[in-house]
Structure formats: C-alpha cells, structure tokens
Design a protein around this motif. Structure first.
Motif, PDB file in Angstrom:
ATOM      1  N   PHE A 474       0.830  -1.209   0.000  1.00 36.15           N
ATOM      2  CA  PHE A 474       0.000   0.000   0.000  1.00 36.15           C
ATOM      3  C   PHE A 474       0.870   1.268   0.000  1.00 36.15           C
ATOM      4  O   PHE A 474       0.603   2.230  -0.706  1.00 36.15           O
ATOM      5  CB  PHE A 474      -0.924   0.018   1.211  1.00 36.15           C
ATOM      6  CG  PHE A 474      -1.870  -1.151   1.264  1.00 36.15           C
ATOM      7  CD1 PHE A 474      -2.239  -1.826   0.118  1.00 36.15           C
ATOM      8  CD2 PHE A 474      -2.392  -1.599   2.474  1.00 36.15           C
ATOM      9  CE1 PHE A 474      -3.108  -2.918   0.161  1.00 36.15           C
ATOM     10  CE2 PHE A 474      -3.257  -2.682   2.528  1.00 36.15           C
ATOM     11  CZ  PHE A 474      -3.618  -3.342   1.369  1.00 36.15           C
ATOM     12  N   ASP A 479      -1.467   5.585  -4.779  1.00 34.22           N
ATOM     13  CA  ASP A 479      -2.448   6.223  -3.904  1.00 34.22           C
ATOM     14  C   ASP A 479      -2.709   5.302  -2.716  1.00 34.22           C
ATOM     15  O   ASP A 479      -3.686   4.545  -2.697  1.00 34.22           O
ATOM     16  CB  ASP A 479      -3.741   6.484  -4.695  1.00 34.22           C
ATOM     17  CG  ASP A 479      -4.850   7.074  -3.834  1.00 34.22           C
ATOM     18  OD1 ASP A 479      -4.613   7.353  -2.644  1.00 34.22           O
ATOM     19  OD2 ASP A 479      -5.972   7.243  -4.366  1.00 34.22           O
ATOM     20  N   THR A 482      -6.305   5.147  -1.018  1.00 34.73           N
ATOM     21  CA  THR A 482      -7.331   4.357  -1.701  1.00 34.73           C
ATOM     22  C   THR A 482      -7.055   2.863  -1.554  1.00 34.73           C
ATOM     23  O   THR A 482      -7.973   2.071  -1.343  1.00 34.73           O
ATOM     24  CB  THR A 482      -7.395   4.766  -3.189  1.00 34.73           C
ATOM     25  OG1 THR A 482      -7.809   6.129  -3.250  1.00 34.73           O
ATOM     26  CG2 THR A 482      -8.365   3.905  -3.967  1.00 34.73           C
ATOM     27  N   ALA A 483      -5.787   2.465  -1.638  1.00 32.16           N
ATOM     28  CA  ALA A 483      -5.455   1.047  -1.497  1.00 32.16           C
ATOM     29  C   ALA A 483      -5.852   0.540  -0.110  1.00 32.16           C
ATOM     30  O   ALA A 483      -6.496  -0.510   0.025  1.00 32.16           O
ATOM     31  CB  ALA A 483      -3.971   0.822  -1.762  1.00 32.16           C
ATOM     32  N   PHE A 486      -9.757   0.382   0.132  1.00 32.78           N
ATOM     33  CA  PHE A 486     -10.386  -0.734  -0.583  1.00 32.78           C
ATOM     34  C   PHE A 486     -10.129  -2.054   0.136  1.00 32.78           C
ATOM     35  O   PHE A 486     -11.006  -2.918   0.194  1.00 32.78           O
ATOM     36  CB  PHE A 486      -9.867  -0.825  -2.023  1.00 32.78           C
ATOM     37  CG  PHE A 486     -10.457   0.213  -2.942  1.00 32.78           C
ATOM     38  CD1 PHE A 486     -11.305   1.213  -2.462  1.00 32.78           C
ATOM     39  CD2 PHE A 486     -10.181   0.199  -4.308  1.00 32.78           C
ATOM     40  CE1 PHE A 486     -11.845   2.164  -3.312  1.00 32.78           C
ATOM     41  CE2 PHE A 486     -10.727   1.138  -5.168  1.00 32.78           C
ATOM     42  CZ  PHE A 486     -11.546   2.128  -4.663  1.00 32.78           C
ATOM     43  N   HIS A 487      -8.929  -2.212   0.664  1.00 28.34           N
ATOM     44  CA  HIS A 487      -8.636  -3.453   1.383  1.00 28.34           C
ATOM     45  C   HIS A 487      -9.483  -3.535   2.646  1.00 28.34           C
ATOM     46  O   HIS A 487     -10.048  -4.588   2.960  1.00 28.34           O
ATOM     47  CB  HIS A 487      -7.147  -3.532   1.719  1.00 28.34           C
ATOM     48  CG  HIS A 487      -6.724  -4.863   2.266  1.00 28.34           C
ATOM     49  ND1 HIS A 487      -6.557  -5.093   3.610  1.00 28.34           N
ATOM     50  CD2 HIS A 487      -6.457  -6.045   1.648  1.00 28.34           C
ATOM     51  CE1 HIS A 487      -6.180  -6.368   3.792  1.00 28.34           C
ATOM     52  NE2 HIS A 487      -6.120  -6.959   2.616  1.00 28.34           N
TER      53      HIS A 487
ATOM     54  N   PRO B 392      -2.467  -0.253  -7.248  1.00 30.31           N
ATOM     55  CA  PRO B 392      -3.635  -0.943  -6.694  1.00 30.31           C
ATOM     56  C   PRO B 392      -4.709   0.086  -6.324  1.00 30.31           C
ATOM     57  O   PRO B 392      -4.387   1.137  -5.778  1.00 30.31           O
ATOM     58  CB  PRO B 392      -3.085  -1.663  -5.458  1.00 30.31           C
ATOM     59  CG  PRO B 392      -1.759  -1.035  -5.158  1.00 30.31           C
ATOM     60  CD  PRO B 392      -1.245  -0.539  -6.476  1.00 30.31           C
ATOM     61  N   GLY B 393      -5.947  -0.233  -6.643  1.00 31.16           N
ATOM     62  CA  GLY B 393      -7.038   0.728  -6.453  1.00 31.16           C
ATOM     63  C   GLY B 393      -7.441   1.367  -7.773  1.00 31.16           C
ATOM     64  O   GLY B 393      -8.520   1.934  -7.892  1.00 31.16           O
ATOM     65  N   TYR B 394      -6.538   1.267  -8.751  1.00 31.26           N
ATOM     66  CA  TYR B 394      -6.784   1.855 -10.078  1.00 31.26           C
ATOM     67  C   TYR B 394      -6.495   0.827 -11.171  1.00 31.26           C
ATOM     68  O   TYR B 394      -6.189   1.203 -12.299  1.00 31.26           O
ATOM     69  CB  TYR B 394      -5.885   3.074 -10.295  1.00 31.26           C
ATOM     70  CG  TYR B 394      -6.143   4.216  -9.342  1.00 31.26           C
ATOM     71  CD1 TYR B 394      -6.922   5.300  -9.719  1.00 31.26           C
ATOM     72  CD2 TYR B 394      -5.621   4.205  -8.049  1.00 31.26           C
ATOM     73  CE1 TYR B 394      -7.159   6.342  -8.846  1.00 31.26           C
ATOM     74  CE2 TYR B 394      -5.862   5.250  -7.166  1.00 31.26           C
ATOM     75  CZ  TYR B 394      -6.626   6.314  -7.565  1.00 31.26           C
ATOM     76  OH  TYR B 394      -6.868   7.354  -6.707  1.00 31.26           O
ATOM     77  N   LYS B 420     -11.034  -2.999  -7.387  1.00 26.22           N
ATOM     78  CA  LYS B 420     -10.683  -3.783  -6.203  1.00 26.22           C
ATOM     79  C   LYS B 420      -9.614  -4.845  -6.473  1.00 26.22           C
ATOM     80  O   LYS B 420      -9.183  -5.528  -5.537  1.00 26.22           O
ATOM     81  CB  LYS B 420     -11.936  -4.480  -5.654  1.00 26.22           C
ATOM     82  CG  LYS B 420     -12.927  -3.545  -4.998  1.00 26.22           C
ATOM     83  CD  LYS B 420     -12.561  -3.205  -3.563  1.00 26.22           C
ATOM     84  CE  LYS B 420     -13.467  -2.133  -2.997  1.00 26.22           C
ATOM     85  NZ  LYS B 420     -14.874  -2.518  -2.964  1.00 26.22           N
ATOM     86  N   LEU B 423      -6.969  -6.237  -4.068  1.00 22.29           N
ATOM     87  CA  LEU B 423      -7.295  -5.691  -2.744  1.00 22.29           C
ATOM     88  C   LEU B 423      -8.479  -6.353  -2.076  1.00 22.29           C
ATOM     89  O   LEU B 423      -8.533  -6.461  -0.853  1.00 22.29           O
ATOM     90  CB  LEU B 423      -7.561  -4.184  -2.861  1.00 22.29           C
ATOM     91  CG  LEU B 423      -6.380  -3.350  -3.375  1.00 22.29           C
ATOM     92  CD1 LEU B 423      -6.828  -1.932  -3.684  1.00 22.29           C
ATOM     93  CD2 LEU B 423      -5.240  -3.351  -2.362  1.00 22.29           C
TER      94      LEU B 423
END
Lengths: 545, 545
Positions: A474, A479, A482-483, A486-487, B392-394, B420, B423
């Motif tokens: 992360f 970002d 956001t990571a 979402f987790h 991650p997240g994107y 996601k 994640l």
C-alpha cells in the motif's frame, strides 16, 4: 518586477481563506519527505524526494512533487530560487536556460533537475541546448523547484486548474494547486477565465513549487470584454508582461492558427475545440488578416526571452473528435509550429509543442512521428489523446489510454483530463483522480520507453505483494489512501494486513500462497529439478528471466 | 440433463431474496430495448438491440447485452433457445457449433449472431469452422442470447463475479450478473470459491442471457476439501459434467501447466498468480507427474463435445508482474495451448486461449503475435493486461490501457479488472466501473481495428456535443447516468441542458460556440474563401476530411 509582486499582501488576499486538505503524512503513510543536499556555484540546494519506508527495514525512493508543506497560503512558500537568480541578475536579462546551455554553462536549475532525475548535469545541458528538453523557469518564479521536460527524462504530467465565469474562488484554486502537486502533478496550468484572474494567478504563483503555465489570450480577452475583434498585439504583449512579472513559467500561445487553415475546419464534425484557437480564428476572419500572434511572433519572443518564459505553442486547430483527427488543418498547424520553433530558438527561447486531443489508437503514432519530424524534436505536450468520444464521465480513462501510448512513443508531458471533461469544472476529487490516472499513464510510458530505473518501482511493489507485505504494497502504491480503504472494505482488521490471503480468493485459493508451497516443494527436490531443468524446453525468442 | 436442473426450485432459493437494481429505463434514459425479428429454419428469434432516441427525431442503434428485463430471479428468464435445441436434440449430442459449421450448416446461433453483428451468416459459419471465432453455447443453457467471439467481430468483454470464502451471498452474485449485463458485459464468469458453489451457479445460469464461464477446478478442489493432492481426473470430469448439465458455456482449464514448466517460475518476482495454475503446479510437484488435465485432455474433450462447451484454455503460468512478462514459462505454456487447440479441434470442440495479466506496453504486441502464430488464430481472451504494477485501487485503468492496445491488435475478448483487483472482492459499484471501463477499451479497439460502423457512434455523439444537444450527448454515452450527474453537479438547471456552453469555460470562452460564429463568418465570405481554399497548403500525407 518589484518585491511587492513577489510578496503576497494579506490585505489583498480577501477570498483566500485557507482550505484544509489532508497533510502529506495522511496522503503518504509510511513515507517521509527527504532531500538531497547539493551545492552548485556556491549555492546550496535541496532536491526533494520521497522515501517509502518498508517493513523489511529497507526503503524505496521516489520522485517528489509535493513541494514545501505546512505554509499558510497567505504567506506563500519559501523562495528557494531567489539567491540563484539574484546572483546572476545583473547579466541575466535576456538569458534563458537555452542560452546558458548553448554557452556551455550548467545553471543551478540544470544541476537541480539532473540530481532529481538521476542523470549527469552535462546531459541535461546538452538536451536543453539542442531544444529536445525545456526547464520552464521564469526568473520571477523564485518558489520553483525546477523540472525538466523532454522525452529522454521521466514523463511529466500537467494538471489544469482555474475558475470559469460560472465558478470562481481563489481559495479553491490554490487548494486544487496543492492537491495536484500532492498527488504528482509536475506542472500546473491556471486556465482561469472568470473573475479575479490576476489575483487568482498571484496566489497560485506564490504557493507553487511547480512550473505554472497559462493561456494569456484568456486574460487579454477579458480586457476587451470578451470581444475577440478588439484584440491587438500590443494588448497581448502587455498581458504577457503582466503575467511574466508574476512569474508564469510557460505560455500557451496559438500562433499557428493561420488564416488559410481556418476554412479547412469547415467540414469538421466538431470544428474548433481550442478556446484560444477559436478566438484567434474569429479575429483572423473578422479582419481577413493573418493571426497577429504569428505576424508578431518575434516581438513576443522578446518578452519570453526577457523573463525566460517557455513557449508552449498551442494547437488551436486540434481535433475535438475522432472524425477530425490528423486532418489537414491539424497537420498544417503542426508544420507552422515547427516554423515558429526555429524562430524561438533563434532567440534562445525554450519551446514545447502542444498536441491533440481526440485521436483513435491507430493514428497516435503518426502524431508523434510528424511532431518529431516537423518540430525538430522539441518536446511534445499532449492533451490525452482521447481514443474514443463516447464516454463522457470517464474521459480520464479514454484519454489515459492515448496518453500512455503517446508517452511510450516519446511524448514528454501529458496534460491530464479529469472525469468532468466535457461536462463541467473539476472539483478537488476530480483533480486527484485526473492526476493519479495520468501518473499511471506516465509511469507506464516510462517503463515502456525503458527509462532507467522506472521498472524498479513495479518490481518493489510486486515483490511486496508476493510476500504478503500488505503495508509495503500500500505504501508503495500511487495512492496508498485508496489502497488501504479498498482493502479495509472487505477485511478491515489489522490481522488481515499480515494475512497470507485476501478477500478476492480467500485462504484456500490464494495462488501466491500456493506458489510458496510449490517453491518449498521445488527446494526439497532440488536435485531432481536440476535434472528436469536440463530437459526444460525453452522456446525460441522467449525472454529468459 | 433433467428438467429440474433447468427449472429453478423456489424452495431451494433460500438466500435468493431479489435485490433491487435500477431498471433499464433508469440506466438508459432515452433508450428503448428493441429487437430484430428473424426466422431461421422455422424458428423465430428476437435479436436484441438498444435504440437511442435523439432530439433530432432520429435515432442511433447499439448492440445490447441487457437481456430480458423485469423477471423475478427466482423464476429465471425465458428459455428463448429451448425450441432451437429441442428440434435438433435427437442428433445433437456430440455436435458442436464447430461441427455444424464444418458441415456447412448455419445454425440458429450463427444466424442470431450474424444479425446481431450486422454481418453475413455465411461469414460467421466460416469463422467458426476455421476456429477463428467461437459461439459459447452449451445446449443446456437455453436462456442464452448467443454471442460470437473472434477478432473479426465486435470486441467482447467479460465480467468476473463469484463469491469467496470470506464473502458469500447468492442474491449478491445474481445482482452482479444483472448489473454486469446492464452495462455491457458480453460474457460473465462465475469464479465462486466459497459456499454454495452449485446453487450459486444454478441461479446465475437461470438468469443469464449471456454465456457463462467457470473454472471447474475450483469446485473440484472444494470436493477434496482444498487439498490439491487429492485431485483426480475422474473427479474433475465428474465436476465438468455437473457444471455442463447446469449449462455452463465455457470452461477455463489449465491443461498447459506442464511439470517441466514449473521450475521456470522459480526465479520469478511473483511466481504463479493463477489460482488454477498454482493448484495444478502443486499437484504436478506432489506426484512428480504430468498435469492430468494434459494427459487426460482427450477425455475432457468428450465432455466438452457432448454439451458443446467451449474451451477457454487457461494461462496458469501467466505473469503477475511486469518483471515476469513474456518469460519462458509463459511462452512455453502458450505453445502447449496451441498443441491442445489442435486436439480440441480434432474433436470439433471450440477453443479460446487465455492470456496475461501484467505486461508493459512495449511487450504487448509480442503476446498477440505469438498467440496468433502458435494457437492457429484461435480467439485470444486476455485479462487486461495491466501495464504497471504500482497502482492498486486503479487497476481497472492500468489494465484498460493494455486491454485497449491488445484489442486493437486483434484480441477477441477482454476480461475486465475492477478497482478492487489485488485488494478485495468487487462489489456492485466496482462491477459497473469495471464493465464500463472495459467497454471503453473494447470500443476504442474496434475503432482502431477499423470494425465497420464502430466510429459512427463516436461521430454521432461528437456531433451532438458540437451542436449543444446535451440530452443527446448524454443518452448516447457509455453511462448516461454518470454524464447527467456530472453535468448537474455544476449546472443543475434544465436550462443548462439547452445552453450553448457549460461550466468548464462559461459562455464567453466556449470554443464550439465561437466556431459557430466562425462558420457564419465563413459563409458570409464564401466567395473570398473559395479563393482562399485554392491557396490552402495541404501538407503531404495529411488526411483529407
């Protein structure tokens, strides 16, 4: 230039009630802001980078655009470049980075960007001298942390901010500036067309550690109450001087919109979609005369040279739809921009070339090829391009596809597009989405063009992922906020951050967990595998790992 | 196959309390669901399309995946294909679409997809016969509206749904199915690995108008309590039959993960990232024997043929990071998949080939070239690929860049990635984001590969944009709800929907408005421009509009 323009006046700040954005620490958990201390010609300079601290006790360093933190925007940020500029002030009028470079001098700005990019300063000097790269650095923008834009360097991204007649707040624009650089914008353009253009720009300049670009024709048009026919070269140059005094680092100037190109747009699906381009086209038609930005170009060069403002030669005839891509109007203007590049270089003025817009995937390469050829390898700076017209609300994505592609082909700077494109003025969240999306496109381009060290970042994150170092994964991401979020949405507990699985597959089906077991099995049978290895069929042309 | 497996039993529905998703009318304002009525071999068939009604009194028709609307999921949707299949049931066991095609017969499914794609049925038959395209259509999936997957047709997208051990709800999965097809998923894979695998799949099948794919090894593993070493070919085939009876249209089978390839992954950054691939690798190592899916491939073909299930030959050794892209393990497996393709075709079984994964932009073309070469032009079906690992997240965006590129090179189906990815398990909103993002990638690919009519959609929307027909622009967009919402955020009044400007630029600076004025000026001076036009310099190589 007087000190008063450099020092914000709190009484003038009026609307500038500071808005609260998350801090560096909140945006970049596990990172610290560091700097490399350099000395060049007796000047001390701090070259910023971001250090990501890993659970392995190691760390990973990344390019940092976040600028000085924790200053009240009504005071502005420190003027780190003041002494560099002051030292050469006697002789520096009319000297640009290009002129120094051609004279064989490595400036503080060149030394700074060389350290920032991890390359030799002499290489930077050469690229600037040859016009293949620019360092937009107005001598009046002393808050600047210099940035180099050229295809042999890290691909840069630009964020557009600025008010419009329907929305206007200085505080909001300063916040968008800070938010842009927090997430990775390398330059920011202030495209304000509404109220308080001068004051808005002043507060942006005094708080910006990144180069600021503008489109001066917008303010010139405001000065004539929005009537393009009242525009004159003198008024335009007066506006350039006003903005250059404030420290604007690059100007978009639509000097390639020639009278004879305008009829070529008559049968287009979307005509002219550049604001500056349409203003100049209207002026040309009203007088049936050649664009005064073209005829007066040498006079404009004088102002650019005086402050070392960089040209961003605008593509006023860029296509606004796939149907209009790569047409005669666009290509005619591109050649004119090449002609103007040669004139600017004669004056030692730095030049970037702006590009489209809307271009289907199969026509992107032609844009890059033609630009390099006709503009003599001056850095290309494109808006997207969007690869389809049918997804308003998702144009950060439609354009990131084109941006990653043209970046991988050598485009030096990618102008972001936010989800609000074609629909409305972006707010702070849109700015972040646009910036992160474009950092993705730019980094993907850097990997593809083989920029030294670019893929190391991917490898560091992927290894963290494979080793279930969730926090490291992360922290290393574009970002982290956001990571993490979402987790947490599916596995919120801290235990899940050390688990050898996630909610996508659950514990039994985790391929990476099973791979660990496979590797143990391989280690147990190492002698057998030594034998098997000799039997392994390696296909021709396959890349050995 | 018995009727009870085809008819949902309300008593078994247990968890299936219908969830409420927005209606077709709410998602597609200004559109109506229409159908083209065909007759083929005495069978009536309704080929769906979506008609977008424009304010110009005209309309624009688009491919439609939304399926029958308004049915209670506990009843399932109508069995439109029942009579087609029933009519040929006596002789149809062991006959596949490929076998019919090779015999020169145009099936109802071929006639249906030909009408849906706007091509000749004979062309469809030829592509199926040659293996360049597939129509995944299990004879037990009678709710199906057939879809063709091949690079000479519209690029398709797949949405992945399914529960995991940490999250499980049948109702939620049915909702994700409906939500996927509402926004444009052409096929859906049920990747459930948690509780109630059979029942979840049953409810998905009975409510799906699109082909459903699965990875049967997941359920086989559940049957042996998660211990890969207990897997056997018999158990696997039993699972195939169970799922084929339910109507699954394509199976991902990792028969190319050969024992000798496993050591090639030892030095990878991310080892094995395919769940099925890692399961089979573990089995191979435990027994030091060849993958039973490979050694038993002809037996598997017998089941596939019996139901006309299409192979989606899985890439169990796909790279999970840029570092591992295009390596010897991946390319070795790809050649094995080509070998298996030939065996499947010998049995008249349709085949798709799955592809990566994580691939930097400059290595994407090699994937497509190698796949076409070694797999004899069987349709390629890729996951992304992601062009960077650091976001991650994107990852819907990092992968859409790769997907649009490989699609433009000829990849036939693009498996979506949601925000996601890496994640957690996607929720309904993530599914929509993934689907819309992939429809963008697929359409951009269709334009780039020159698919007949693809760009007409862009032109229709761009013209609406240029003419300030805001409602038409929104209705024609990939996601009208989001476009309306974003526009309303800055200019909520209905008046703004007819205004000749938006909040981005305000009324004075609207390029498109000024273009209108420029065009009027040009019309006024048409004689002068006739002269000017003769003087216009058209650069060589420029595209004439």
């Amino acid at each position: 230039m007087t000190d008063t323009t450099l020092t914000p006046n709190r009484e003038e700040s009026g609307e500038l009630t500071p808005r609260s954005i998350p801090t560096f620490q909140e945006c970049w958990p596990g990172s610290t802001k560091e700097s490399l201390e350099l000395e060049h010609n007796g000047h001390k300079m701090s070259v910023p980078f971001r250090r990501v601290h890993l659970s392995t006790e190691g760390h990973f360093d990344l390019y940092d655009t976040t600028g000085p933190q924790g200053f009240d925007p009504r005071d502005g940020i420190p003027k780190v470049r003041e002494s560099w500029v002051a030292n050469r002030s006697d002789q520096s009028r009319g000297w640009t980075q290009m002129r120094w470079a051609r004279a064989g001098v490595i400036t503080e700005e060149m030394a700074f960007v060389a350290a920032r990019e991890g390359v030799e300063a002499e290489f930077v000097r050469l690229e600037i001298a040859e016009g293949r790269a620019v360092i937009p650095a107005n001598r009046c923008h002393t808050e600047l942390e210099p940035v180099i834009i050229g295809r042999k360097f890290r691909t840069k991204i630009n964020s557009n901010i600025g008010n419009s007649a329907t929305h206007s707040s200085i505080a909001e624009e300063v916040e968008k500036l800070q938010w842009s650089t927090m997430w990775g914008a390398d330059t920011v353009m202030d495209l304000s067309t509404g109220e308080n253009i001068h004051a808005t720009r002043e507060w942006i300049m005094r708080n910006s550690s990144v180069p600021i670009g503008t489109v001066p024709i917008y303010q010139a048009l405001e000065k004539v109450n929005g009537d393009p026919e009242k525009l004159t070269l003198d008024l335009f140059i007066e506006t350039l001087v006003e903005q250059a005094e404030q420290g604007v680092d690059y100007f978009t100037i639509h000097a390639g919109v020639l009278l004879r190109f305008v009829p070529l747009t008559a049968d287009r699906v979307t005509g002219l979609v550049s604001r500056g381009g349409s203003i100049m086209a209207k002026w040309c038609l009203a007088y049936h005369e050649e664009n005064f930005l073209y005829t007066g170009f040498e006079k404009i060069c004088e102002v650019m040279k005086e402050y070392d403002v960089t040209f961003s030669l605008g593509d006023g005839l860029r296509p606004g739809s796939l149907a209009d891509a790569n047409d005669a109007a666009q290509m005619g203007e591109l050649r004119t921009l090449g002609e103007l590049t040669q004139i600017a270089w004669k004056h030692d003025v730095q030049v970037m070339i702006e590009g489209p817009g809307h271009v289907p995937i199969h026509l992107i390469q032609e844009n890059m090829d033609e630009q390099l050829k006709h503009c003599f390898e001056a850095p290309f700076y494109t808006l997207g391009p969007l690869v389809t017209d049918v997804a308003p609300g998702y144009d950060h994505i439609t354009s990131a596809i084109g941006a990653a592609n043209i970046g991988s082909m050598g485009c030096a700077m990618l102008c972001y597009v936010t989800p609000k494109e074609h629909l409305g003025l972006p707010d702070r969240d849109d700015v972040k989405t646009g910036v992160v999306t474009y950092r993705i496109a730019a980094h993907a381009a850097d990997v593809a063009k083989g920029l030294t060290g670019a893929r190391d970042w991917d490898d560091a994150l992927s290894l963290a992922r494979f080793e279930f170092r969730w926090h490291d994964q992360f922290r290393l991401s574009m970002d982290p906020v956001t990571a993490y979020d979402f987790h947490d949405q599916t596995l919120p507990s801290e235990n899940a951050k050390v688990a050898h699985f996630c909610s996508m597959c659950g514990p039994k089906f985790c391929a990476m967990k099973i791979t660990g077991e496979v590797r143990e099995a391989m280690a147990d049978k190492s002698s057998e595998f030594a034998q098997l290895g000799r039997e392994v069929y390696v296909p021709e042309g396959a890349t050995e790992v």
